[in-house]
Scaffold this motif. Sequence first.
Motif, PDB file in Angstrom:
ATOM      1  N   THR A   1       0.890  -1.153   0.000  1.00 30.29           N
ATOM      2  CA  THR A   1       0.000   0.000   0.000  1.00 30.29           C
ATOM      3  C   THR A   1       0.932   1.208   0.000  1.00 30.29           C
ATOM      4  OG1 THR A   1      -1.521  -1.290   1.308  1.00 30.29           O
ATOM      5  CG2 THR A   1      -1.961   1.067   1.181  1.00 30.29           C
TER       6      THR A   1
ATOM      7  N   GLY B   1      10.064  -4.959   7.135  1.00 28.73           N
ATOM      8  CA  GLY B   1       9.109  -6.065   7.356  1.00 28.73           C
ATOM      9  C   GLY B   1       8.309  -6.323   6.083  1.00 28.73           C
ATOM     10  N   ASN B   2       7.773  -5.258   5.482  1.00 29.64           N
ATOM     11  CA  ASN B   2       7.059  -5.404   4.205  1.00 29.64           C
ATOM     12  C   ASN B   2       7.969  -6.091   3.191  1.00 29.64           C
ATOM     13  OD1 ASN B   2       6.028  -2.026   4.655  1.00 29.64           O
ATOM     14  ND2 ASN B   2       4.689  -3.803   4.907  1.00 29.64           N
TER      15      ASN B   2
ATOM     16  N   SER C   1       8.256  -9.809   2.690  1.00 29.56           N
ATOM     17  CA  SER C   1       7.255 -10.466   1.839  1.00 29.56           C
ATOM     18  C   SER C   1       7.728 -10.591   0.393  1.00 29.56           C
ATOM     19  CB  SER C   1       5.969  -9.636   1.791  1.00 29.56           C
ATOM     20  OG  SER C   1       5.288  -9.779   2.984  1.00 29.56           O
ATOM     21  N   TYR C   2       8.497  -9.585  -0.043  1.00 28.19           N
ATOM     22  CA  TYR C   2       8.899  -9.595  -1.460  1.00 28.19           C
ATOM     23  C   TYR C   2      10.223 -10.334  -1.677  1.00 28.19           C
ATOM     24  CZ  TYR C   2       4.929  -6.738  -1.022  1.00 28.19           C
ATOM     25  OH  TYR C   2       3.662  -6.338  -0.682  1.00 28.19           O
TER      26      TYR C   2
ATOM     27  N   GLY D   1       1.788 -11.759   3.507  1.00 22.94           N
ATOM     28  CA  GLY D   1       2.189 -11.981   4.901  1.00 22.94           C
ATOM     29  C   GLY D   1       1.063 -12.704   5.642  1.00 22.94           C
TER      30      GLY D   1
ATOM     31  N   ASP E   1      -0.595 -11.934   8.086  1.00 24.58           N
ATOM     32  CA  ASP E   1      -1.710 -11.072   8.506  1.00 24.58           C
ATOM     33  C   ASP E   1      -2.836 -11.053   7.464  1.00 24.58           C
ATOM     34  OD1 ASP E   1       0.165  -9.783   6.815  1.00 24.58           O
ATOM     35  OD2 ASP E   1      -0.588  -7.801   7.358  1.00 24.58           O
TER      36      ASP E   1
ATOM     37  N   PHE F   1       6.174 -12.937  10.175  1.00 25.83           N
ATOM     38  CA  PHE F   1       6.494 -11.528  10.373  1.00 25.83           C
ATOM     39  C   PHE F   1       7.921 -11.263  10.821  1.00 25.83           C
ATOM     40  CE2 PHE F   1       3.201  -8.196  10.290  1.00 25.83           C
ATOM     41  CZ  PHE F   1       2.363  -8.871   9.441  1.00 25.83           C
ATOM     42  N   LEU F   2       8.360 -10.072  10.518  1.00 30.96           N
ATOM     43  CA  LEU F   2       9.548  -9.512  11.126  1.00 30.96           C
ATOM     44  C   LEU F   2       9.022  -8.770  12.347  1.00 30.96           C
ATOM     45  CD1 LEU F   2      12.582  -8.764  10.915  1.00 30.96           C
ATOM     46  CD2 LEU F   2      11.845  -6.673   9.793  1.00 30.96           C
TER      47      LEU F   2
ATOM     48  N   MET G   1       6.113  -4.943  13.072  1.00 34.74           N
ATOM     49  CA  MET G   1       6.689  -3.716  12.532  1.00 34.74           C
ATOM     50  C   MET G   1       5.634  -3.115  11.614  1.00 34.74           C
ATOM     51  SD  MET G   1      10.150  -3.056  10.348  1.00 34.74           S
ATOM     52  CE  MET G   1      11.257  -3.394  11.680  1.00 34.74           C
TER      53      MET G   1
ATOM     54  N   LYS H   1       3.828   0.415   9.640  1.00 31.68           N
ATOM     55  CA  LYS H   1       3.936   1.807   9.211  1.00 31.68           C
ATOM     56  C   LYS H   1       3.064   2.679  10.109  1.00 31.68           C
ATOM     57  CE  LYS H   1       4.209   0.520   4.404  1.00 31.68           C
ATOM     58  NZ  LYS H   1       3.450   0.453   3.179  1.00 31.68           N
TER      59      LYS H   1
HETATM   60  P1  AMP Z   1       1.119  -3.420   3.136  1.00 33.91           P
HETATM   61  O1  AMP Z   1       1.978  -2.426   2.413  1.00 33.91           O
HETATM   62  O2  AMP Z   1       0.822  -3.026   4.542  1.00 33.91           O
HETATM   63  O3  AMP Z   1      -0.127  -3.731   2.350  1.00 33.91           O
HETATM   64  O4  AMP Z   1       1.937  -4.762   3.261  1.00 33.91           O
HETATM   65  C1  AMP Z   1       2.714  -5.323   2.230  1.00 33.91           C
HETATM   66  C2  AMP Z   1       3.148  -6.731   2.622  1.00 33.91           C
HETATM   67  O5  AMP Z   1       3.968  -6.714   3.780  1.00 33.91           O
HETATM   68  C3  AMP Z   1       1.995  -7.673   2.954  1.00 33.91           C
HETATM   69  O6  AMP Z   1       2.239  -8.946   2.352  1.00 33.91           O
HETATM   70  C4  AMP Z   1       2.036  -7.783   4.466  1.00 33.91           C
HETATM   71  O7  AMP Z   1       1.505  -8.996   4.910  1.00 33.91           O
HETATM   72  C5  AMP Z   1       3.524  -7.709   4.709  1.00 33.91           C
HETATM   73  N1  AMP Z   1       3.948  -7.261   6.043  1.00 33.91           N
HETATM   74  C6  AMP Z   1       3.502  -6.186   6.736  1.00 33.91           C
HETATM   75  N2  AMP Z   1       4.173  -6.056   7.896  1.00 33.91           N
HETATM   76  C7  AMP Z   1       5.079  -7.081   7.942  1.00 33.91           C
HETATM   77  C8  AMP Z   1       6.089  -7.494   8.884  1.00 33.91           C
HETATM   78  N3  AMP Z   1       6.324  -6.826  10.001  1.00 33.91           N
HETATM   79  N4  AMP Z   1       6.813  -8.605   8.586  1.00 33.91           N
HETATM   80  C9  AMP Z   1       6.615  -9.288   7.441  1.00 33.91           C
HETATM   81  N5  AMP Z   1       5.704  -8.947   6.509  1.00 33.91           N
HETATM   82  C10 AMP Z   1       4.936  -7.852   6.750  1.00 33.91           C
END
Ligand code: AMP
Length: 493
Positions: A45, A53-54, A57-58, A249, A251, A282-283, A290, A292
């Motif tokens: 997003t 952390g994001n 995922s990549y 992730g 979540d 998660f991280l 973690m 935003k």
């Molecule tokens: P977002 O930008 O919040 O939509 O998240 C992008 C990706 O990062 C999604 O796949 C989330 O599940 C993952 N994500 C968010 N926070 C963490 C974290 N602390 N550790 C690992 N993955 C995360």
Amino acid sequence: MIEFNNNHMNKNTPEITLYNTLGKAKQKFVPINEGKVGMYHCGPTVYDYPHIGNLRSYVFADTIRRVFEYNGYKVNQVINITDIGHLSSDGDEGEDKMTKAILREGKTMTLESMREIANRYYQSFRSASDDLNILPATTYPFASDHIKEDVEMISTLIEKDIAYKTSRGIYFDTSKKADYGKLGQVEGDESRIGEDSEKRNYRDFAVWKFDDKLGYDTPFGKGFPGWHIECSAMSAKYLGDSFDIHTGGIDHIPVHHNNEIAQSECAHDGKPLANYWMHNAFLIFDGGKMAKSTGTFVTIDTLKEKGISPLAYRYWLLTARYSTSLNFSYEALEDAGRAYTKLIDSISSILKSIADASTEKHSKESSEHFKNYQRNFVNFVNDDLDTPKAIALMWSLLKDAEVEGDEKIKLIEDFDKVLGLNIIKYAGEKAVAKELLEADLPNEIKELIETREKARQDKDWAKSDLLRIKINEAGYKIEDGGKNESLKISKLG
Ligand code: AMP
Ligand code: ZN
């Protein structure tokens, strides 16, 4: 350049097994189309910088892609960009994240400002991805470019009487999907239905949210698509109604992915959305997620400022299974940085000794050791991406006196196709830098070369450029050379 045949797709090919959240078990991978893999990764997003952390995922998504390519598959990889419609909760509550960014940055509340902010943070996501050596995906579709596809899917759901209108938006009726929530972890219970009296069921969720001030005009009213429908519509457009692998992730399991499945499968006459659902752990930051939203997040630039190379972070991630939570600490990353530097150093020493021996090596039959190492490696990474074992294997290889230097280099180059640590490139540069340091150069220049090498490894390009200027001012010219060329230094004038 070493020629390598990565086409393992013959009858001796070890199978690829993946942990599938959908079946709650490790399962053998069977593609929909032979030799091909279609993958969708829920993307960032883009209302702020991505935190590390994001980015986990990549790196995870990139590792899956690299494993499949290593096994000879052609990969179609989609990472969407969520630039509209994501509220601060994963359900239908809270502020809109992009609106929040517009307010934070003091811009006018228009769709154009939203896109401007999205473009900027998309660029920061791509540059962080490059720093982590994440290969570019096939497509990065922006949600705001796919309103037409959202409207089509929502219209289908309305026609099928699966979506209904309330004063707040169009909602998906979860009671119409008998296996709703099949990924698991569905939260809450129907007794909470009273919280939105217009909803038919507590778990019903918005596929469209009305907004009479800002939004897109559609036959059912002005507003924004729900975050979940965006992924359903974009994945169908780029990968078809059913595709192989969907990730995100952990979540995303309870709400976002269960909702994506419900909408897509209802719109597509029950066809499964994806066959394999994979989720990274998660991280963990200071004992919590973690995030935003709490403002307590570390970016790739923060790591660089602390002298930690983004590839040291990638290395650290790979030393754990993607499905294991990792506790963030600078100490852990500094340790990983030291291990990564040691790796580069040992390989650069091998490269240097091969160059010093300067005997012309003719291509020869690979040794049994070589074949064993390659077999073990593919077995590890094909076993639900067991990168910790793959990394341990790499260290055993480096210590193994039975394997000759040139075979070690070939193997490391091969392994790095999956690990993505740019090992040979940096080890090569270091080997040349070492040679330069042994050459007849003033100490001041040697120190500058050494500091610049470190800056390059940390991907601190600004510092590296500054040092290049300093070297210039001291009367020397430094050239980095292309992919297979070495670093050169010459006296000016
Ligand atoms: P977002 O930008 O919040 O939509 O998240 C992008 C990706 O990062 C999604 O796949 C989330 O599940 C993952 N994500 C968010 N926070 C963490 C974290 N602390 N550790 C690992 N993955 C995360
Ligand atoms: Zn998604």
